[in-house]
Design a protein around this motif. Structure first.
Motif, PDB file in Angstrom:
ATOM      1  N   ALA A   3      -5.424  12.041  11.388  1.00 56.44           N
ATOM      2  CA  ALA A   3      -5.646  10.871  12.244  1.00 56.44           C
ATOM      3  C   ALA A   3      -6.238   9.719  11.430  1.00 56.44           C
ATOM      4  CB  ALA A   3      -6.560  11.232  13.406  1.00 56.44           C
ATOM      5  N   ILE A   4      -7.192  10.014  10.568  1.00 54.84           N
ATOM      6  CA  ILE A   4      -7.799   8.968   9.733  1.00 54.84           C
ATOM      7  C   ILE A   4      -6.741   8.326   8.849  1.00 54.84           C
ATOM      8  CG2 ILE A   4      -9.417   8.544   7.832  1.00 54.84           C
ATOM      9  CD1 ILE A   4     -11.175  10.783   9.095  1.00 54.84           C
ATOM     10  N   TYR A   5      -5.921   9.154   8.219  1.00 56.61           N
ATOM     11  CA  TYR A   5      -4.846   8.641   7.363  1.00 56.61           C
ATOM     12  C   TYR A   5      -3.927   7.710   8.156  1.00 56.61           C
ATOM     13  CZ  TYR A   5      -0.517   8.569   4.675  1.00 56.61           C
ATOM     14  OH  TYR A   5       0.603   8.160   4.002  1.00 56.61           O
ATOM     15  N   LEU A   6      -3.531   8.123   9.345  1.00 51.73           N
ATOM     16  CA  LEU A   6      -2.633   7.308  10.162  1.00 51.73           C
ATOM     17  C   LEU A   6      -3.312   6.018  10.622  1.00 51.73           C
ATOM     18  CD1 LEU A   6      -0.982  10.180  12.223  1.00 51.73           C
ATOM     19  CD2 LEU A   6       0.047   8.898  10.326  1.00 51.73           C
ATOM     20  N   TRP A   7      -4.601   6.087  10.998  1.00 51.27           N
ATOM     21  CA  TRP A   7      -5.327   4.872  11.391  1.00 51.27           C
ATOM     22  C   TRP A   7      -5.467   3.914  10.215  1.00 51.27           C
ATOM     23  CZ3 TRP A   7      -5.409   3.257  16.014  1.00 51.27           C
ATOM     24  CH2 TRP A   7      -5.563   4.102  17.102  1.00 51.27           C
ATOM     25  N   VAL A   8      -5.694   4.444   9.018  1.00 50.04           N
ATOM     26  CA  VAL A   8      -5.789   3.584   7.823  1.00 50.04           C
ATOM     27  C   VAL A   8      -4.461   2.862   7.601  1.00 50.04           C
ATOM     28  CG1 VAL A   8      -5.986   3.617   5.298  1.00 50.04           C
ATOM     29  CG2 VAL A   8      -7.671   4.828   6.704  1.00 50.04           C
ATOM     30  N   ASN A   9      -3.359   3.579   7.731  1.00 51.12           N
ATOM     31  CA  ASN A   9      -2.042   2.949   7.608  1.00 51.12           C
ATOM     32  C   ASN A   9      -1.872   1.854   8.659  1.00 51.12           C
ATOM     33  OD1 ASN A   9       0.219   4.254   5.711  1.00 51.12           O
ATOM     34  ND2 ASN A   9      -1.317   5.799   6.217  1.00 51.12           N
ATOM     35  N   ALA A  10      -2.258   2.147   9.893  1.00 55.84           N
ATOM     36  CA  ALA A  10      -2.145   1.157  10.962  1.00 55.84           C
ATOM     37  C   ALA A  10      -2.949  -0.099  10.620  1.00 55.84           C
ATOM     38  CB  ALA A  10      -2.628   1.750  12.287  1.00 55.84           C
ATOM     39  N   ALA A  11      -4.157   0.099  10.124  1.00 53.68           N
ATOM     40  CA  ALA A  11      -5.013  -1.042   9.771  1.00 53.68           C
ATOM     41  C   ALA A  11      -4.424  -1.842   8.620  1.00 53.68           C
ATOM     42  CB  ALA A  11      -6.415  -0.548   9.420  1.00 53.68           C
ATOM     43  N   ILE A  12      -3.952  -1.159   7.595  1.00 55.08           N
ATOM     44  CA  ILE A  12      -3.364  -1.852   6.440  1.00 55.08           C
ATOM     45  C   ILE A  12      -2.196  -2.716   6.883  1.00 55.08           C
ATOM     46  CG2 ILE A  12      -1.997  -1.503   4.335  1.00 55.08           C
ATOM     47  CD1 ILE A  12      -3.810   0.969   3.777  1.00 55.08           C
ATOM     48  N   TYR A  13      -1.283  -2.137   7.655  1.00 61.35           N
ATOM     49  CA  TYR A  13      -0.122  -2.912   8.102  1.00 61.35           C
ATOM     50  C   TYR A  13      -0.521  -4.037   9.042  1.00 61.35           C
ATOM     51  CZ  TYR A  13       3.204  -0.008   5.684  1.00 61.35           C
ATOM     52  OH  TYR A  13       3.913   0.616   4.699  1.00 61.35           O
ATOM     53  N   GLY A  14      -1.500  -3.805   9.899  1.00 60.69           N
ATOM     54  CA  GLY A  14      -1.970  -4.872  10.783  1.00 60.69           C
ATOM     55  C   GLY A  14      -2.574  -6.031  10.007  1.00 60.69           C
ATOM     56  N   ILE A  15      -3.401  -5.711   9.027  1.00 54.33           N
ATOM     57  CA  ILE A  15      -4.034  -6.756   8.208  1.00 54.33           C
ATOM     58  C   ILE A  15      -2.985  -7.517   7.409  1.00 54.33           C
ATOM     59  CG2 ILE A  15      -5.548  -7.123   6.212  1.00 54.33           C
ATOM     60  CD1 ILE A  15      -7.254  -4.752   7.384  1.00 54.33           C
ATOM     61  N   PRO A  66      -2.563  13.048  19.092  1.00 55.96           N
ATOM     62  CA  PRO A  66      -2.673  14.191  18.176  1.00 55.96           C
ATOM     63  C   PRO A  66      -1.406  15.042  18.072  1.00 55.96           C
ATOM     64  CG  PRO A  66      -4.642  14.018  19.523  1.00 55.96           C
ATOM     65  CD  PRO A  66      -3.653  13.023  20.070  1.00 55.96           C
ATOM     66  N   GLU A  67      -0.672  15.140  19.159  1.00 55.07           N
ATOM     67  CA  GLU A  67       0.557  15.944  19.108  1.00 55.07           C
ATOM     68  C   GLU A  67       1.642  15.294  18.247  1.00 55.07           C
ATOM     69  OE1 GLU A  67       1.058  13.347  22.818  1.00 55.07           O
ATOM     70  OE2 GLU A  67      -0.590  14.307  21.757  1.00 55.07           O
ATOM     71  N   LEU A  68       1.433  14.030  17.859  1.00 54.85           N
ATOM     72  CA  LEU A  68       2.406  13.320  17.022  1.00 54.85           C
ATOM     73  C   LEU A  68       1.931  13.128  15.578  1.00 54.85           C
ATOM     74  CD1 LEU A  68       3.591  10.607  19.571  1.00 54.85           C
ATOM     75  CD2 LEU A  68       4.726  12.756  18.939  1.00 54.85           C
ATOM     76  N   HIS A  69       0.819  13.740  15.216  1.00 57.02           N
ATOM     77  CA  HIS A  69       0.305  13.578  13.854  1.00 57.02           C
ATOM     78  C   HIS A  69       1.308  14.048  12.806  1.00 57.02           C
ATOM     79  CE1 HIS A  69      -4.229  13.211  14.977  1.00 57.02           C
ATOM     80  NE2 HIS A  69      -3.499  12.211  15.424  1.00 57.02           N
ATOM     81  N   ARG A  70       1.938  15.175  13.042  1.00 62.87           N
ATOM     82  CA  ARG A  70       2.929  15.672  12.073  1.00 62.87           C
ATOM     83  C   ARG A  70       4.088  14.680  11.948  1.00 62.87           C
ATOM     84  NH1 ARG A  70       4.049  19.975   9.124  1.00 62.87           N
ATOM     85  NH2 ARG A  70       6.183  20.705   8.866  1.00 62.87           N
ATOM     86  N   THR A  71       4.529  14.131  13.056  1.00 62.91           N
ATOM     87  CA  THR A  71       5.581  13.108  13.023  1.00 62.91           C
ATOM     88  C   THR A  71       5.118  11.902  12.207  1.00 62.91           C
ATOM     89  OG1 THR A  71       6.388  13.829  15.184  1.00 62.91           O
ATOM     90  CG2 THR A  71       7.027  11.620  14.470  1.00 62.91           C
ATOM     91  N   GLY A  72       3.853  11.550  12.344  1.00 62.42           N
ATOM     92  CA  GLY A  72       3.306  10.436  11.573  1.00 62.42           C
ATOM     93  C   GLY A  72       3.364  10.685  10.075  1.00 62.42           C
ATOM     94  N   ILE A  73       3.085  11.911   9.678  1.00 60.30           N
ATOM     95  CA  ILE A  73       3.146  12.250   8.249  1.00 60.30           C
ATOM     96  C   ILE A  73       4.589  12.211   7.763  1.00 60.30           C
ATOM     97  CG2 ILE A  73       2.712  14.068   6.548  1.00 60.30           C
ATOM     98  CD1 ILE A  73       0.226  12.491   7.556  1.00 60.30           C
ATOM     99  N   VAL A  74       5.518  12.716   8.580  1.00 58.19           N
ATOM    100  CA  VAL A  74       6.928  12.664   8.197  1.00 58.19           C
ATOM    101  C   VAL A  74       7.388  11.210   8.079  1.00 58.19           C
ATOM    102  CG1 VAL A  74       9.292  13.242   8.935  1.00 58.19           C
ATOM    103  CG2 VAL A  74       7.457  14.942   9.128  1.00 58.19           C
ATOM    104  N   LEU A  75       6.956  10.360   9.003  1.00 60.84           N
ATOM    105  CA  LEU A  75       7.282   8.932   8.909  1.00 60.84           C
ATOM    106  C   LEU A  75       6.725   8.343   7.612  1.00 60.84           C
ATOM    107  CD1 LEU A  75       8.275   6.188  10.073  1.00 60.84           C
ATOM    108  CD2 LEU A  75       5.974   5.959  11.031  1.00 60.84           C
ATOM    109  N   ALA A  76       5.488   8.664   7.289  1.00 56.52           N
ATOM    110  CA  ALA A  76       4.885   8.145   6.062  1.00 56.52           C
ATOM    111  C   ALA A  76       5.670   8.608   4.841  1.00 56.52           C
ATOM    112  CB  ALA A  76       3.424   8.580   5.962  1.00 56.52           C
ATOM    113  N   LEU A  77       6.063   9.864   4.817  1.00 54.10           N
ATOM    114  CA  LEU A  77       6.861  10.375   3.692  1.00 54.10           C
ATOM    115  C   LEU A  77       8.198   9.645   3.599  1.00 54.10           C
ATOM    116  CD1 LEU A  77       6.187  14.197   4.107  1.00 54.10           C
ATOM    117  CD2 LEU A  77       5.380  12.734   2.236  1.00 54.10           C
ATOM    118  N   ALA A  78       8.855   9.451   4.744  1.00 49.79           N
ATOM    119  CA  ALA A  78      10.148   8.769   4.763  1.00 49.79           C
ATOM    120  C   ALA A  78      10.023   7.303   4.360  1.00 49.79           C
ATOM    121  CB  ALA A  78      10.782   8.882   6.148  1.00 49.79           C
TER     122      ALA A  78
END
Length: 126
Positions: A3-15, A66-78
């Motif tokens: 979750a922290i990793y995904l929130w950091v990505n969200a913040a980076i892209y938002g900024i 939380p049920e989409l965290h794995r999807t978030g990691i796959v998106l980040a990898l892609a």
């Protein structure tokens, strides 16, 4: 941790979306666009503002569910695997490049390595 990793990505892209929209001329020049006509500036703001905001929203939504965290990691990898490959090939091909280009590449590489580590950790946890 995911979750922290995904929130950091969200913040980076938002900024980045805000910076590239509000300071489009300065940010476009800092990454190497020396001159953009009105159509080029509209395209820059659309891609670097709009698309990055969209990615930020997607990462925030994936972090929030939380049920989409794995999807978030796959998106980040892609997202990051091709970016990192293209980034470092293009840096080598067009060297020398601006320090911001190198810094962005370092950030993308770090985010890819973290995504790989989280993906591997999730695989072992299942």
């Amino acid at each position: 941790m995911t979750a922290i990793y995904l929130w950091v990505n969200a913040a980076i892209y938002g900024i980045f979306a805000i910076l590239c929209t509000v300071k489009a001329s300065a940010t476009s020049k800092s990454i190497g666009f020396l001159s953009l006509n009105n159509g080029g500036m509209a395209e820059y703001v659309t891609v670097y503002g709009g698309m990055e905001l969209g990615l930020g929203i997607i990462f925030a939504w994936l972090a929030w569910r939380p049920e989409l965290h794995r999807t978030g990691i796959v998106l980040a990898l892609a997202l990051y695997a091709p970016l990192v490959i293209f980034r470092w090939i293009s840096v080598a091909r067009y060297w020398p490049v601006q320090s911001l280009t190198l810094g962005t590449g370092a950030l993308e590489t770090t985010l890819l390595v973290l995504a790989i580590a989280l993906w591997l950790a999730q695989r072992h946890a299942v």
